[in-house]
Design an enzyme around this catalytic site. Structure first.
Site, PDB file in Angstrom:
ATOM      1  N   TRP A 185       0.865  -1.186   0.000  1.00 51.66           N
ATOM      2  CA  TRP A 185       0.000   0.000   0.000  1.00 51.66           C
ATOM      3  C   TRP A 185       0.896   1.228   0.000  1.00 51.66           C
ATOM      4  O   TRP A 185       1.835   1.313   0.796  1.00 51.66           O
ATOM      5  CB  TRP A 185      -0.916   0.031   1.229  1.00 51.66           C
ATOM      6  CG  TRP A 185      -1.615   1.357   1.330  1.00 51.66           C
ATOM      7  CD1 TRP A 185      -2.685   1.766   0.589  1.00 51.66           C
ATOM      8  CD2 TRP A 185      -1.239   2.467   2.162  1.00 51.66           C
ATOM      9  NE1 TRP A 185      -3.010   3.062   0.918  1.00 51.66           N
ATOM     10  CE2 TRP A 185      -2.141   3.520   1.868  1.00 51.66           C
ATOM     11  CE3 TRP A 185      -0.238   2.684   3.105  1.00 51.66           C
ATOM     12  CZ2 TRP A 185      -2.074   4.765   2.500  1.00 51.66           C
ATOM     13  CZ3 TRP A 185      -0.162   3.927   3.732  1.00 51.66           C
ATOM     14  CH2 TRP A 185      -1.078   4.942   3.436  1.00 51.66           C
ATOM     15  N   GLU A 227      -3.140  -2.872  -2.414  1.00 49.85           N
ATOM     16  CA  GLU A 227      -4.291  -2.283  -1.711  1.00 49.85           C
ATOM     17  C   GLU A 227      -4.512  -0.830  -2.128  1.00 49.85           C
ATOM     18  O   GLU A 227      -3.633   0.006  -1.990  1.00 49.85           O
ATOM     19  CB  GLU A 227      -4.035  -2.354  -0.195  1.00 49.85           C
ATOM     20  CG  GLU A 227      -5.096  -1.672   0.649  1.00 49.85           C
ATOM     21  CD  GLU A 227      -4.796  -1.755   2.149  1.00 49.85           C
ATOM     22  OE1 GLU A 227      -3.662  -2.121   2.518  1.00 49.85           O
ATOM     23  OE2 GLU A 227      -5.705  -1.434   2.939  1.00 49.85           O
ATOM     24  N   LYS A 229      -7.270   2.746  -2.198  1.00 47.74           N
ATOM     25  CA  LYS A 229      -8.255   3.401  -1.353  1.00 47.74           C
ATOM     26  C   LYS A 229      -8.875   4.582  -2.080  1.00 47.74           C
ATOM     27  O   LYS A 229      -8.421   4.969  -3.162  1.00 47.74           O
ATOM     28  CB  LYS A 229      -7.660   3.796  -0.001  1.00 47.74           C
ATOM     29  CG  LYS A 229      -6.597   4.874  -0.024  1.00 47.74           C
ATOM     30  CD  LYS A 229      -5.758   4.818   1.244  1.00 47.74           C
ATOM     31  CE  LYS A 229      -6.399   5.509   2.425  1.00 47.74           C
ATOM     32  NZ  LYS A 229      -5.530   5.512   3.612  1.00 47.74           N
ATOM     33  N   ASP A 260      -9.927  -3.121   1.809  1.00 47.11           N
ATOM     34  CA  ASP A 260      -9.947  -2.703   3.213  1.00 47.11           C
ATOM     35  C   ASP A 260     -11.314  -2.070   3.476  1.00 47.11           C
ATOM     36  O   ASP A 260     -11.738  -1.162   2.751  1.00 47.11           O
ATOM     37  CB  ASP A 260      -8.803  -1.692   3.434  1.00 47.11           C
ATOM     38  CG  ASP A 260      -8.690  -1.206   4.865  1.00 47.11           C
ATOM     39  OD1 ASP A 260      -9.707  -0.785   5.437  1.00 47.11           O
ATOM     40  OD2 ASP A 260      -7.566  -1.215   5.412  1.00 47.11           O
ATOM     41  N   HIS A 263     -11.895   1.724   3.200  1.00 47.96           N
ATOM     42  CA  HIS A 263     -11.359   2.460   2.055  1.00 47.96           C
ATOM     43  C   HIS A 263     -12.357   2.833   0.975  1.00 47.96           C
ATOM     44  O   HIS A 263     -11.980   3.080  -0.160  1.00 47.96           O
ATOM     45  CB  HIS A 263     -10.213   1.663   1.437  1.00 47.96           C
ATOM     46  CG  HIS A 263      -8.989   1.686   2.291  1.00 47.96           C
ATOM     47  ND1 HIS A 263      -7.772   1.219   1.878  1.00 47.96           N
ATOM     48  CD2 HIS A 263      -8.804   2.153   3.542  1.00 47.96           C
ATOM     49  CE1 HIS A 263      -6.878   1.374   2.837  1.00 47.96           C
ATOM     50  NE2 HIS A 263      -7.482   1.927   3.869  1.00 47.96           N
ATOM     51  N   HIS A 287      -8.957  -6.698   4.515  1.00 50.97           N
ATOM     52  CA  HIS A 287      -8.546  -5.993   5.735  1.00 50.97           C
ATOM     53  C   HIS A 287      -9.815  -5.621   6.491  1.00 50.97           C
ATOM     54  O   HIS A 287     -10.587  -4.788   6.013  1.00 50.97           O
ATOM     55  CB  HIS A 287      -7.788  -4.701   5.390  1.00 50.97           C
ATOM     56  CG  HIS A 287      -6.319  -4.913   5.174  1.00 50.97           C
ATOM     57  ND1 HIS A 287      -5.434  -3.881   4.955  1.00 50.97           N
ATOM     58  CD2 HIS A 287      -5.573  -6.044   5.182  1.00 50.97           C
ATOM     59  CE1 HIS A 287      -4.212  -4.370   4.822  1.00 50.97           C
ATOM     60  NE2 HIS A 287      -4.270  -5.676   4.944  1.00 50.97           N
ATOM     61  N   ASP A 295     -11.844   7.160   6.830  1.00 56.30           N
ATOM     62  CA  ASP A 295     -10.983   5.982   7.002  1.00 56.30           C
ATOM     63  C   ASP A 295     -10.234   6.086   8.332  1.00 56.30           C
ATOM     64  O   ASP A 295      -9.030   6.245   8.378  1.00 56.30           O
ATOM     65  CB  ASP A 295     -10.000   5.934   5.820  1.00 56.30           C
ATOM     66  CG  ASP A 295      -9.015   4.793   5.926  1.00 56.30           C
ATOM     67  OD1 ASP A 295      -9.333   3.801   6.597  1.00 56.30           O
ATOM     68  OD2 ASP A 295      -7.921   4.905   5.344  1.00 56.30           O
ATOM     69  N   ASP A 297      -9.897   3.914  10.852  1.00 55.89           N
ATOM     70  CA  ASP A 297      -9.260   2.726  11.432  1.00 55.89           C
ATOM     71  C   ASP A 297      -9.645   2.482  12.886  1.00 55.89           C
ATOM     72  O   ASP A 297      -8.791   2.166  13.720  1.00 55.89           O
ATOM     73  CB  ASP A 297      -7.737   2.805  11.267  1.00 55.89           C
ATOM     74  CG  ASP A 297      -7.308   2.698   9.807  1.00 55.89           C
ATOM     75  OD1 ASP A 297      -7.346   1.590   9.273  1.00 55.89           O
ATOM     76  OD2 ASP A 297      -6.955   3.735   9.207  1.00 55.89           O
ATOM     77  N   ASP A 327      -6.883  -4.620  10.255  1.00 59.34           N
ATOM     78  CA  ASP A 327      -6.168  -3.364  10.018  1.00 59.34           C
ATOM     79  C   ASP A 327      -6.889  -2.213  10.712  1.00 59.34           C
ATOM     80  O   ASP A 327      -7.782  -1.593  10.150  1.00 59.34           O
ATOM     81  CB  ASP A 327      -6.034  -3.094   8.511  1.00 59.34           C
ATOM     82  CG  ASP A 327      -5.130  -1.895   8.244  1.00 59.34           C
ATOM     83  OD1 ASP A 327      -4.481  -1.420   9.196  1.00 59.34           O
ATOM     84  OD2 ASP A 327      -5.083  -1.429   7.098  1.00 59.34           O
TER      85      ASP A 327
HETATM   86  C1  RNT Z   1      -3.675   2.319   4.740  1.00 59.06           C
HETATM   87  C2  RNT Z   1      -3.877   0.873   4.515  1.00 59.06           C
HETATM   88  C3  RNT Z   1      -2.762  -0.010   4.984  1.00 59.06           C
HETATM   89  C4  RNT Z   1      -2.223   0.392   6.350  1.00 59.06           C
HETATM   90  C5  RNT Z   1      -1.187  -0.537   6.903  1.00 59.06           C
HETATM   91  C6  RNT Z   1      -0.483   0.037   8.070  1.00 59.06           C
HETATM   92  O1  RNT Z   1      -4.777   3.082   4.481  1.00 59.06           O
HETATM   93  O2  RNT Z   1      -5.079   0.460   5.077  1.00 59.06           O
HETATM   94  O3  RNT Z   1      -3.174  -1.329   4.981  1.00 59.06           O
HETATM   95  O4  RNT Z   1      -3.240   0.568   7.292  1.00 59.06           O
HETATM   96  O5  RNT Z   1      -0.345  -0.941   5.897  1.00 59.06           O
HETATM   97 ZN    ZN Z   2      -5.553  -1.716   5.037  1.00 58.92          ZN
END
Ligand code: RNT
Ligand code: ZN
Length: 420
Positions: A185, A227, A229, A260, A263, A287, A295, A297, A327
């Site tokens: 990513w 990956e 986003k 993810d 994303h 993820h 986003d 997390d 993640d």
């Molecule tokens: C970032 C991605 C990625 C990270 C990690 C730390 O938006 O989701 O996967 O969170 O690589």
């Molecule tokens: Zn991710």
């Protein structure tokens, strides 16, 4: 071990819908879930901190005490996490968790030996490893562009980092006798409308092609994933590696596409994407994460997005075609608990998918009884999956329900509270 009365009731309730809870428990325990090492230290990494390094849009907020400050503390924390989780776990490492001792080693020079302690730990715990190049939190990522940078020197550096990481992943795979999922990513993008949206994408494609051109890496051992986003902090208008970019890139290069949950636009359903993408993609990396308005997390919980995702995997019987990884990063609560909550929620969603009375619901749909389909879908959510979950935990020798909180409290008192 004797099953609880609650479980026996649940077993017969599910049997009434044609669902075998015994098979679901066995299957749910087998699905590997890869624990992201970066919740332990708020995605800081183990490199010596340098001034003036931007985070690349990755930001953990909160100041709960007890952050792991080095590899040993991270591994100690993860040991407790593993004890509190049912089923099969893996550990997902990022390149900036290298342990290089007193010597500073830049990202393009990383080698397997810099991860010897992580590898030793994984071997002794008998768990598999996954890996990620770290294309962020570095002065050469400050411009917001890495593999797609207009500067050939910057590009070269990050290409060499990607290449070095593939060798590290392959080394792990050989040592552990298990393939390693290696996820790429990059934070590349622009805050505001760039005048050229084309050139960075062309460069990103070329840089990746240069990374994957290394045929000394066996792709059965180092399973590369990419990956994308929709937007990030500082890349609100333009993300070079968007969903369209990576979907096409992964498919044309026979790589794994990573989705993810954080994303996408909040009204998009990631669950719906699975059956569309899997007509063309052999495998997906998932993820699990939780976007709150963006986003962000947040710690994964058993929300509809996560449940629906694994329901789709179950309905398509696609378990052998997906890799599951966590993640998220939240520094505002006890970090061990964050792991346990997120990892348990992910496996609960897996279990719920496996417990779904799909055959009965689909029969109603096929027969044209739409009302029955909807009523059964609603009923399926009310079935006693919690009793099946507790049984799954008991059988795997981990605390059921929220009983693990006691272990976390003890650890907080004896270990975390002593960290400065
Ligand atoms: C970032 C991605 C990625 C990270 C990690 C730390 O938006 O989701 O996967 O969170 O690589
Ligand atoms: Zn991710």
């Amino acid at each position: 071990m004797k099953s609880s009365a609650a479980y026996k009731l649940a077993r017969s309730a599910y049997a009434g819908y044609g669902v075998d809870t015994e098979a679901a428990i066995r299957h749910a325990l087998r699905v590997p879930v890869s624990l992201h090492c970066w919740q332990a230290d708020d995605v800081r990494g183990l490199e010596t901190p340098k001034d003036g390094v931007a985070g690349g849009g990755i930001m953990s907020t909160g100041g709960y005490p007890g952050r792991a400050r080095n590899g040993d503390e991270m591994r100690a924390d993860l040991d407790l996490v593993l004890k509190l989780l049912p089923g099969k776990q893996r550990l997902n490492l990022h390149a900036f968790y290298a342990e290089t001792g007193a010597k500073a080693v830049d990202r393009d020079d990383l080698r397997p030996e810099h991860f010897a302690r992580w590898l030793g730990w994984a071997k002794s715990r008998r768990i598999g490893l996954d890996f990620n190049p770290t294309y962020f939190a570095h002065e050469k990522a400050n411009s917001g562009f890495t593999l797609s940078s207009a500067d050939p020197g910057i590009r070269r550096f990050w290409i060499n980092h990607g290449k070095a990481c593939r060798h590290i992943a392959q080394h792990f795979a050989k040592e552990l006798g298990k393939p390693v999922v290696h996820n790429h990513w990059v934070p590349d993008g622009a805050k505001d409308a760039p005048a050229d949206r084309w050139a960075p994408r062309e460069r990103l494609k070329e840089s990746y092609d240069a990374i994957f051109a290394d045929k000394t890496v066996n792709r059965k051992l180092c399973v590369d994933a990419v990956e994308g986003k929709l937007f990030g902090l500082g890349s609100e208008d333009y993300v070079v590696g968007s969903q369209e970019f990576y979907s096409s890139y992964a498919q044309s290069r026979d790589l794994v596409l990573c989705l993810d949950l954080g994303h996408y636009h909040p009204t998009e359903s990631v669950a719906d994407k699975v059956s569309a993408l899997m007509q063309f993609h052999k495998r997906l990396l998932l993820h699990t994460s939780r976007p709150v308005r963006w986003d962000s997390d947040h710690v994964v919980i058993l929300d509809d997005a996560v449940r629906n995702l694994f329901l789709e995997i179950a309905r398509g019987d696609a378990w052998d075609r997906v890799f599951v990884a966590l993640d998220f990063f939240d520094a505002s609560i006890n970090r061990i608990a964050a792991y346990v909550i997120g990892a348990r929620a992910t496996r609960q969603a897996i279990l719920c998918g496996l417990l779904d009375p799909t055959a009965k619901i689909q029969a109603a749909e096929t027969a044209g009884r739409g009302h029955e389909r909807l009523a059964l879908m609603e009923q399926a959510r009310a079935l006693p999956w919690g009793a099946v979950w507790d049984e799954l935990c008991e059988r795997d020798g981990v605390p059921p329900a929220a009983k693990w909180l006691a272990d976390v409290a003890r650890y907080e008192k004896t270990v975390l509270s002593k960290r400065g």
